[in-house]
Design a protein around this motif. Structure first.
Motif, PDB file in Angstrom:
ATOM      1  N   TRP A  35       0.884  -1.171   0.000  1.00 50.08           N
ATOM      2  CA  TRP A  35       0.000   0.000   0.000  1.00 50.08           C
ATOM      3  C   TRP A  35       0.910   1.205   0.000  1.00 50.08           C
ATOM      4  N   MET A  36       0.948   1.906  -1.106  1.00 51.41           N
ATOM      5  CA  MET A  36       1.899   3.016  -1.212  1.00 51.41           C
ATOM      6  C   MET A  36       1.169   4.307  -1.561  1.00 51.41           C
ATOM      7  N   PRO A  37       1.067   5.215  -0.613  1.00 52.42           N
ATOM      8  CA  PRO A  37       0.383   6.477  -0.895  1.00 52.42           C
ATOM      9  C   PRO A  37       1.313   7.435  -1.622  1.00 52.42           C
ATOM     10  N   TYR A  39       2.279  10.327  -0.916  1.00 45.51           N
ATOM     11  CA  TYR A  39       2.094  11.203   0.238  1.00 45.51           C
ATOM     12  C   TYR A  39       2.593  12.601  -0.107  1.00 45.51           C
TER      13      TYR A  39
ATOM     14  N   LYS B   8       3.133   0.558   8.157  1.00 45.35           N
ATOM     15  CA  LYS B   8       4.132   1.356   7.459  1.00 45.35           C
ATOM     16  C   LYS B   8       5.530   1.027   7.987  1.00 45.35           C
ATOM     17  N   VAL B 174       9.788   6.026   0.526  1.00 43.83           N
ATOM     18  CA  VAL B 174       8.972   4.902   0.043  1.00 43.83           C
ATOM     19  C   VAL B 174       8.841   3.857   1.137  1.00 43.83           C
ATOM     20  N   GLN B 177       6.894   5.150   4.281  1.00 45.32           N
ATOM     21  CA  GLN B 177       5.459   5.432   4.137  1.00 45.32           C
ATOM     22  C   GLN B 177       4.649   4.243   3.642  1.00 45.32           C
ATOM     23  N   MET B 178       5.318   3.261   3.023  1.00 52.56           N
ATOM     24  CA  MET B 178       4.600   2.132   2.439  1.00 52.56           C
ATOM     25  C   MET B 178       4.116   1.187   3.541  1.00 52.56           C
TER      26      MET B 178
END
Lengths: 180, 358
Positions: A35-37, A39, B8, B174, B177-178
């Protein structure tokens, strides 16, 4: 099985949570998930998108150029991501606020009037669940009961009383989506 | 079996910190790593394990709190992102000179200057070549999954205490936040005072039945300072000998090699999938330790492959170490994006074709 999905729209539409629910549901089905926003300095009305990948095998890059399923909830997102649907892939859009319909002929385009339906039913806050329900109707990438479990997991307990409304919205979403 | 969780990278790091028996976290918020302290505040480890979680008034304070905690033999850590890590460099140099163990996390964002909050890998030079003043090295671990954000906490502390040296986890926006699957490590209790005294005889634990332990990075006599430098250099050679870690991905039959760390390595694995579908035999060498760098592995690969391609989110930093290792025996290409733009797998493959395969 590997499904590469992007959901894009305005901040505040529930784009990131929709992705989160998909990811949790995938996790519960034993899938590999990322799940990669995209951001940024998040704000209501700003653009938001999230890439969700569900796979039977370990996932290499969490970011992609082309997707199996693209969900766009505003015009800038349609302009940006319509060209990035894989040929034969799926594009889902909500016509609310859109100035055109998708133009590509080599993909499967679906329209879901989620904003209008949610408003008519007084369920504006479950807007994203209508969209998610529509998505799962056209491509059941995860099982519905896993989605409800995923939702339970991603919602703080104080909001669990809202689960039935979300489930209803999801089922309704499956009814109102139509192929163009 | 431990439950599989979805979180995350930043959150996984915070959970792993508490579980590692960490004594203290000192930080200052900055995107894209703010979830580290946010998660620690949610977990309230001070109620369970007694771990201190403190938001300092600045990054400079935070690293000096780490310096002090480490001097007492405590397991301490800080985290930040690029501009914040720049502020910490003076403290890091002192910690390296004083030979103290600690863990530092950098969730890199685009620079230079205040830059952008989007992902980057442009702090490679700062991380592996010094960063602060003087001849020193940190041990640098580069996680490429959320699981490694958790696992490298224990590994980091193990190496930090083994070599009495600061360890840096060099991550990026990456990985921070992933969300992906993670199995958190088991809980370790914090060490008791008796255990700290027994395991860290050098620490300032209170002078009882022994001479003073003095921790300083100051040596006004040049001979003394040179001896310190020689001791540090001998330690770095030992680390280079013993602690090189890397992942080999589809290298057995590879004719070409992507060299990439962190999230860029994930992108290269995707590029390998695309390349192999076209019949191009390419694999990935992913350095897990950036210092020590897998120089010998690259030299060995250079004897059997046709060329290398370094893919980075920078203007080309690690590629210099790849070129030093290859030493002109094979072509070495570079492709990177900057300022928070992430190179795509398609771009990486195209760069390999145009620069190396031709």
């Amino acid at each position: 099985m590997k499904k590469e999905i992007i959901i894009a729209g305005f901040g505040g539409q529930g784009v990131l949570s929709m992705g989160k629910i998909l990811a949790y549901a995938g996790l519960m089905q034993g899938k590999e998930v990322t799940w990669m926003p995209a951001y940024g300095p998040e704000q209501r009305g700003g653009t938001a998108n999230v890439t969700v990948i569900l796979s039977d095998d370990p996932i290499a890059s969490p970011l992609l150029q082309k997707y199996d399923i693209v969900v766009v909830l505003n015009q800038p997102s349609m302009d940006k991501f319509e060209p990035r649907v894989k040929p034969g892939g799926i594009l889902i859009f909500d016509p609310n606020g859109m100035t055109r319909v998708p133009e590509r002929k080599d993909i499967n385009v679906y329209r879901i009037p989620a904003t209008d339906t949610a408003a008519a039913l007084g369920q504006v806050k479950t807007f994203n669940m209508f969209v998610l329900g529509g998505l799962l109707k056209v491509d059941p990438v995860v099982e519905l009961d896993k989605v409800m479990l995923g939702l339970k997991k991603s919602l703080p307990e104080r909001h669990h009383k809202l689960l039935p409304a979300n489930e209803a919205a999801m089922l309704k979403g499956g009814e109102i989506i139509e192929k163009l | 079996m431990e439950e599989i969780k979805l979180m995350k990278g930043n959150e996984a790091f915070a959970h792993a910190a508490v579980r590692s028996g960490c004594d203290g976290y000192f930080g200052y918020p900055i995107t894209p790593q703010s979830e580290v302290m946010e998660t620690l505040q949610e977990l309230k480890p001070w109620e369970e394990t007694g771990m201190v979680v403190l938001q300092a008034e600045s990054e400079v304070s935070a690293i000096n709190m780490v310096y002090a905690g480490a001097a007492c033999g405590k397991k301490v850590m800080t985290s930040s992102s690029s501009p914040g890590v720049s502020l910490k460099q003076e403290g890091i140099s002192y910690i390296a000179a004083a030979e103290l163990p600690c863990l530092i996390l950098n969730v890199m964002r685009g620079g230079p200057g205040l830059g952008t909050i989007q992902p980057s890998q442009a702090d490679y030079f700062q991380s592996v070549k010094g960063g602060g003043h003087g001849d020193y090295h940190m041990i640098v671990l580069a996680p490429s999954t959320v699981q490694e954000m958790a696992d490298f906490v224990d590994l980091g502390y193990e190496l930090a205490f083994k070599y009495r040296n600061p360890v840096l986890m060099l991550s990026d926006g990456v990985i921070g936040q992933m969300m992906e699957k993670v199995v958190l490590p088991p809980y370790k209790p914090r060490r008791t005072m008796e255990e700290v005294i027994a395991q860290c005889p050098w620490a300032t634990t209170g002078k009882v039945g022994r001479p003073h332990n003095i921790i300083t990075s100051l040596a006004l006599e040049s001979e003394v300072m040179e001896a310190t430098n020689n001791r540090l250099q001998a330690k770095y050679r030992e680390i280079e000998e013993n602690e090189v870690r890397f992942e080999e991905y589809m290298l057995d039959d590879a004719e070409y090699v992507f060299v990439a760390f962190g999230s860029s390595a994930r992108i290269c694995k995707q590029a390998v999938e695309y390349a192999r579908a076209e019949g191009i035999k390419v694999g990935v060498l992913r350095p897990i330790t950036l210092f020590p760098f897998p120089t010998k592995k690259i030299q060995e690969l250079a004897t059997r492959v046709k060329g290398f391609m370094s893919i980075e989110m920078s203007a080309g930093q690690m590629v210099e170490d790849v070129r030093l290792a290859v030493n002109g025996t094979k072509p070495v290409g570079f492709y990177g994006r900057q300022g928070g733009i992430i190179p795509s797998a398609e771009e990486a493959l195209e760069a390999l074709k145009t620069q190396i395969i031709k």
